[in-house]
Scaffold this active site. Structure first.
Site, PDB file in Angstrom:
ATOM      1  N   PHE A  83       0.726  -1.364   0.101  1.00 64.24           N
ATOM      2  CA  PHE A  83       0.196   0.013   0.045  1.00 64.24           C
ATOM      3  C   PHE A  83       0.956   1.371   0.078  1.00 64.24           C
ATOM      4  O   PHE A  83       0.444   2.285  -0.406  1.00 64.24           O
ATOM      5  CB  PHE A  83      -0.947  -0.063   1.307  1.00 64.24           C
ATOM      6  CG  PHE A  83      -0.337   0.193   2.402  1.00 64.24           C
ATOM      7  CD1 PHE A  83      -0.279   1.670   2.768  1.00 64.24           C
ATOM      8  CD2 PHE A  83       0.155  -0.472   3.367  1.00 64.24           C
ATOM      9  CE1 PHE A  83       0.661   2.275   3.951  1.00 64.24           C
ATOM     10  CE2 PHE A  83       0.626  -0.159   4.634  1.00 64.24           C
ATOM     11  CZ  PHE A  83       0.982   1.152   4.906  1.00 64.24           C
ATOM     12  N   GLU A 107      -4.956  -3.773  -2.371  1.00 65.96           N
ATOM     13  CA  GLU A 107      -6.349  -3.566  -2.444  1.00 65.96           C
ATOM     14  C   GLU A 107      -6.785  -2.339  -1.680  1.00 65.96           C
ATOM     15  O   GLU A 107      -7.834  -1.691  -1.747  1.00 65.96           O
ATOM     16  CB  GLU A 107      -7.202  -4.635  -1.955  1.00 65.96           C
ATOM     17  CG  GLU A 107      -6.843  -5.233  -0.508  1.00 65.96           C
ATOM     18  CD  GLU A 107      -5.968  -6.221  -0.266  1.00 65.96           C
ATOM     19  OE1 GLU A 107      -4.650  -6.082  -0.979  1.00 65.96           O
ATOM     20  OE2 GLU A 107      -5.656  -7.373   0.266  1.00 65.96           O
ATOM     21  N   ARG A 108      -5.756  -1.950  -0.732  1.00 67.09           N
ATOM     22  CA  ARG A 108      -6.102  -0.665   0.086  1.00 67.09           C
ATOM     23  C   ARG A 108      -5.671   0.575  -0.787  1.00 67.09           C
ATOM     24  O   ARG A 108      -6.175   1.816  -0.473  1.00 67.09           O
ATOM     25  CB  ARG A 108      -5.287  -0.869   1.351  1.00 67.09           C
ATOM     26  CG  ARG A 108      -5.358  -1.755   2.210  1.00 67.09           C
ATOM     27  CD  ARG A 108      -5.082  -1.646   3.766  1.00 67.09           C
ATOM     28  NE  ARG A 108      -3.574  -2.467   3.564  1.00 67.09           N
ATOM     29  CZ  ARG A 108      -2.817  -2.365   4.574  1.00 67.09           C
ATOM     30  NH1 ARG A 108      -3.065  -1.751   5.862  1.00 67.09           N
ATOM     31  NH2 ARG A 108      -1.680  -2.898   4.817  1.00 67.09           N
ATOM     32  N   SER A 112       4.940  -6.952   3.483  1.00 70.29           N
ATOM     33  CA  SER A 112       5.368  -7.231   4.822  1.00 70.29           C
ATOM     34  C   SER A 112       6.413  -8.803   4.786  1.00 70.29           C
ATOM     35  O   SER A 112       6.049  -9.419   3.853  1.00 70.29           O
ATOM     36  CB  SER A 112       4.352  -7.457   5.784  1.00 70.29           C
ATOM     37  OG  SER A 112       3.408  -8.635   5.399  1.00 70.29           O
ATOM     38  N   CYS A 137       9.588   1.576   3.672  1.00 68.99           N
ATOM     39  CA  CYS A 137      10.356   0.486   4.123  1.00 68.99           C
ATOM     40  C   CYS A 137      12.077   0.748   4.530  1.00 68.99           C
ATOM     41  O   CYS A 137      12.759  -0.015   5.017  1.00 68.99           O
ATOM     42  CB  CYS A 137      10.648  -0.778   3.332  1.00 68.99           C
ATOM     43  SG  CYS A 137      11.376  -0.140   1.467  1.00 68.99           S
ATOM     44  N   GLU A 151       8.774  -4.041  13.395  1.00 72.38           N
ATOM     45  CA  GLU A 151       8.579  -2.994  12.637  1.00 72.38           C
ATOM     46  C   GLU A 151       7.228  -2.239  12.895  1.00 72.38           C
ATOM     47  O   GLU A 151       6.184  -3.082  12.884  1.00 72.38           O
ATOM     48  CB  GLU A 151       8.257  -3.460  11.009  1.00 72.38           C
ATOM     49  CG  GLU A 151       7.942  -2.490  10.004  1.00 72.38           C
ATOM     50  CD  GLU A 151       7.979  -2.813   8.579  1.00 72.38           C
ATOM     51  OE1 GLU A 151       7.172  -4.061   8.444  1.00 72.38           O
ATOM     52  OE2 GLU A 151       8.387  -2.380   7.678  1.00 72.38           O
TER      53      GLU A 151
HETATM   54  P1  NAD Z   1       1.105  -6.690   3.084  1.00 71.14           P
HETATM   55  O1  NAD Z   1       2.211  -7.842   3.278  1.00 71.14           O
HETATM   56  O2  NAD Z   1       0.065  -6.800   3.727  1.00 71.14           O
HETATM   57  O3  NAD Z   1       0.426  -6.754   1.549  1.00 71.14           O
HETATM   58  C1  NAD Z   1       1.193  -6.785   0.580  1.00 71.14           C
HETATM   59  C2  NAD Z   1       0.614  -7.447  -0.741  1.00 71.14           C
HETATM   60  O4  NAD Z   1       0.349  -8.804  -0.292  1.00 71.14           O
HETATM   61  C3  NAD Z   1      -0.844  -6.947  -1.136  1.00 71.14           C
HETATM   62  O5  NAD Z   1      -1.137  -6.516  -2.492  1.00 71.14           O
HETATM   63  C4  NAD Z   1      -1.716  -7.946  -0.393  1.00 71.14           C
HETATM   64  O6  NAD Z   1      -3.037  -7.936  -1.159  1.00 71.14           O
HETATM   65  C5  NAD Z   1      -0.944  -9.092  -0.390  1.00 71.14           C
HETATM   66  N1  NAD Z   1      -1.251 -10.086   0.664  1.00 71.14           N
HETATM   67  C6  NAD Z   1      -1.286  -9.494   2.010  1.00 71.14           C
HETATM   68  N2  NAD Z   1      -1.403 -10.570   2.907  1.00 71.14           N
HETATM   69  C7  NAD Z   1      -1.698 -11.725   1.995  1.00 71.14           C
HETATM   70  C8  NAD Z   1      -1.702 -13.200   2.134  1.00 71.14           C
HETATM   71  N3  NAD Z   1      -1.989 -13.635   3.462  1.00 71.14           N
HETATM   72  N4  NAD Z   1      -1.862 -14.027   1.250  1.00 71.14           N
HETATM   73  C9  NAD Z   1      -1.568 -13.503  -0.053  1.00 71.14           C
HETATM   74  N5  NAD Z   1      -1.464 -12.027  -0.244  1.00 71.14           N
HETATM   75  C10 NAD Z   1      -1.365 -11.256   0.607  1.00 71.14           C
HETATM   76  O7  NAD Z   1       1.887  -5.332   3.011  1.00 71.14           O
HETATM   77  P2  NAD Z   1       1.310  -3.765   2.933  1.00 71.14           P
HETATM   78  O8  NAD Z   1       0.920  -3.580   4.504  1.00 71.14           O
HETATM   79  O9  NAD Z   1       0.585  -3.563   2.170  1.00 71.14           O
HETATM   80  O10 NAD Z   1       2.900  -3.096   3.052  1.00 71.14           O
HETATM   81  C11 NAD Z   1       3.738  -2.561   4.117  1.00 71.14           C
HETATM   82  C12 NAD Z   1       4.749  -3.568   4.235  1.00 71.14           C
HETATM   83  O11 NAD Z   1       5.663  -3.728   3.196  1.00 71.14           O
HETATM   84  C13 NAD Z   1       5.813  -3.055   5.175  1.00 71.14           C
HETATM   85  O12 NAD Z   1       6.162  -4.380   6.097  1.00 71.14           O
HETATM   86  C14 NAD Z   1       7.117  -2.773   4.574  1.00 71.14           C
HETATM   87  O13 NAD Z   1       8.364  -2.607   5.158  1.00 71.14           O
HETATM   88  C15 NAD Z   1       7.053  -3.517   3.176  1.00 71.14           C
HETATM   89  N6  NAD Z   1       7.645  -2.763   2.206  1.00 71.14           N
HETATM   90  C16 NAD Z   1       8.957  -3.306   1.878  1.00 71.14           C
HETATM   91  C17 NAD Z   1       9.694  -2.780   0.858  1.00 71.14           C
HETATM   92  C18 NAD Z   1      11.050  -3.243   0.361  1.00 71.14           C
HETATM   93  O14 NAD Z   1      11.559  -2.627  -0.654  1.00 71.14           O
HETATM   94  N7  NAD Z   1      11.371  -4.083   1.215  1.00 71.14           N
HETATM   95  C19 NAD Z   1       8.891  -1.767   0.076  1.00 71.14           C
HETATM   96  C20 NAD Z   1       7.862  -1.108   0.604  1.00 71.14           C
HETATM   97  C21 NAD Z   1       6.957  -1.725   1.630  1.00 71.14           C
END
Ligand code: NAD
Length: 490
Positions: free
Chosen positions: A150, A177-178, A227, A282, A383
């Protein structure tokens, strides 16, 4: 009536048959902006089938022609930057200046991918044995997909998409989706840029869509950002299905402040890193370790900077920090601040229970500074993904580096110093994929891979630049002999 977003498949907008939808909110006002469909697996399958059909023609399109729509896209992104930036601010919460910066990074990745005619070149050895030539060529994989988080709806798709497509692949994006609105706008621009039908597809959704992507036999590679828990899951399931995967996860980024640092510059940069994008980055600094005499001046200045940061709706004039993404996120962050306190930290600046005039329902957490955070405490290790900076103190650089390396994440580590020897040692010894020296957000530019170590990354080839080209191509080695040529001794 609330607008319901669509998917983009085979060159056209399609209404999803999804029974489930989610409301997308403006986090500053808690007002509903649109509804997003949680597309069923079948719609992923349709997107994959369209991409597979398109691949036959796209891979045969000369690379010089494949980048023509990229140049057009670059112009469209520049022309529409303000509209895209406002869309990011409204669905994600960050300030307009941050959203503009995000789009700038997206544009730079398109520019870098326009170098594909050179980046995709192979290698060869003439006469590797007598009369035998050997070539290594790069061919696209086929259909590839990205699943994105997101916090950067306008930038993160561009860590992958331009490289995948310019290298001859067909691409499916499953945005968070957010924050699905910016992707809708982007796909209108992709359509206007002239990519052939099926080369770029958008499927909105949540877990069902992700699982369908991970299990689809035609999808050859998965790029993921989100995440760590999800990254680990996606990496395992993609690998179990024989796919390539690059999965970027969460982070807890430490920053070391040496006594010889320029304290005014350090606090300004560090506050931007910790509180910019409301800490939902991140590469946000989340633990600051002051060394020796740096403690008093640094603590005093970071507290003053945190207290003065203007928080509110990101598109309002003068605002320096927006809300966090959701009510759940706000209460999770506030819970972690309370846990920090009960674990023994002192709350020097408390961002809980604050309201913004005119945006009383918004999900605001103001900048927060915790002091004397123990290395084992949750505030030092978990985090938080909010505007919370944990302060720790060390007597020497050795102690500070030990604290930096005492963590499972390895996304970024930074040092602020005016001593080159300290900087070099830090760069050499820290376990982190992105390192900053007098820089608070060590985000690699588009011509470098976006690294990440430990629990911040699962895979080997990273996003952006030549790593992306390698990820989205497979190498073929050809060994050739043409004995009729000169009828020599071989
Ligand atoms: P998230 O893991 O909740 O969601 C990311 C994606 O995964 C979304 O498209 C979501 O629909 C999908 N998803 C979530 N849970 C799922 C599941 N159980 N099964 C299948 N698909 C699933 O992450 P978020 O809250 O949208 O983003 C924040 C996180 O992203 C933070 O931890 C941040 O550090 C990380 N991030 C990392 C980087 C990097 O370069 N390392 C960059 C940006 C964000």
């Amino acid at each position: 009536m609330t607008e319901r977003l669509q998917n983009f498949v085979d060159g056209a907008w399609r209404t999803s048959a999804a029974e489930q939808t989610l409301k997308v909110m403006n986090p500053a006002s808690a007002q509903v902006l649109v509804e997003v469909p949680l597309s069923p697996a079948d719609e992923v399958n349709q997107a994959a089938a369209a991409a597979e059909r398109a691949f036959a023609g796209w891979r045969r399109t000369p690379v010089g022609d494949r980048i023509v729509p990229m140049f057009k896209l670059r112009e469209l992104l520049v022309a529409n930057r303000e509209d895209l930036a406002l869309s990011i601010t409204n669905e994600c919460g960050k300030t307009l200046a941050e959203s503009r910066g995000e789009m700038q990074r997206a544009i730079e990745n398109v520019e870098t991918a326009c170098g594909m005619p050179i980046m995709i070149q192979g290698t060869n050895n003439e006469d590797i044995a007598a009369g035998i030539d050997e070539h290594m060529i790069r061919q696209p994989l086929g259909v590839v997909a990205a699943i994105t988080p997101f916090n950067f709806p306008g930038m993160i798709p561009f860590w992958f998409l331009p490289y995948a497509v310019a290298a001859g692949n067909c691409f499916i994006l499953k945005p968070s989706e957010r924050v699905p609105i910016t992707s809708q706008k982007l796909f209108n621009l992709f359509q206007a840029a002239g990519f052939p039908p099926g080369v770029l597809q958008l499927v909105n959704g949540g877990r069902e869509a992700v699982n369908a992507i991970l299990d689809h036999p035609a999808i050859r590679a998965i790029s993921f950002v989100g995440s760590t828990a999800t990254a680990r899951y996606i990496y395992s399931r993609a690998a179990a299905n024989g796919k390539r995967a690059q999965c970027q996860g969460g982070a807890k980024n430490p920053v070391v402040v040496m006594p010889d640092a320029d304290m005014e510059m350090t606090t300004r940069i560090l506050a931007d890193s910790a509180f910019g994008c409301a800490g939902q980055r991140c590469l946000a600094a989340s633990v600051a370790i002051s060394v020796g005499d740096a403690r008093a001046p640094f603590t005093e200045q970071i507290v003053a900077t945190a207290q003065s940061r203007k928080t509110g709706y990101g598109a309002a004039p003068g605002i320096e920090m927006g809300p966090v993404i959701s009510a759940e996120s706000k209460s999770r962050i506030e819970g972690l601040i309370a846990k920090g306190q009960s674990d023994g930290a002192r709350v020097l600046v408390d961002g809980r229970n604050r309201k913004v005039d005119g945006y009383e329902d918004g999900y605001f957490v103001f900048p927060t500074v915790l002091d004397d955070v123990a290395p084992s405490a949750e505030a030092a290790r978990t985090e938080i993904f909010g505007p919370v900076l944990s302060l720790m103190h060390a007597n020497t650089i050795d102690e500070a580096i030990a604290l930096v390396n005492d963590r499972s994440y390895g996304n970024m580590a930074c040092i602020f110093t005016s001593d080159g020897a300290n900087a070099r040692r830090f760069r050499y010894e820290v376990n982190a994929g992105n390192v900053g020296v007098n820089v608070g957000v060590a985000a690699p530019m588009s011509s470098f891979p976006f690294s990440g170590w430990g629990e911040s990354f699962f895979g080997d080839l990273h996003a952006q630049a030549h790593h992306a080209v390698e990820f989205y191509t497979q190498t073929k080695v050809v060994v050739e002999r043409w004995p009729r040529d000169w009828n020599r001794k071989f």
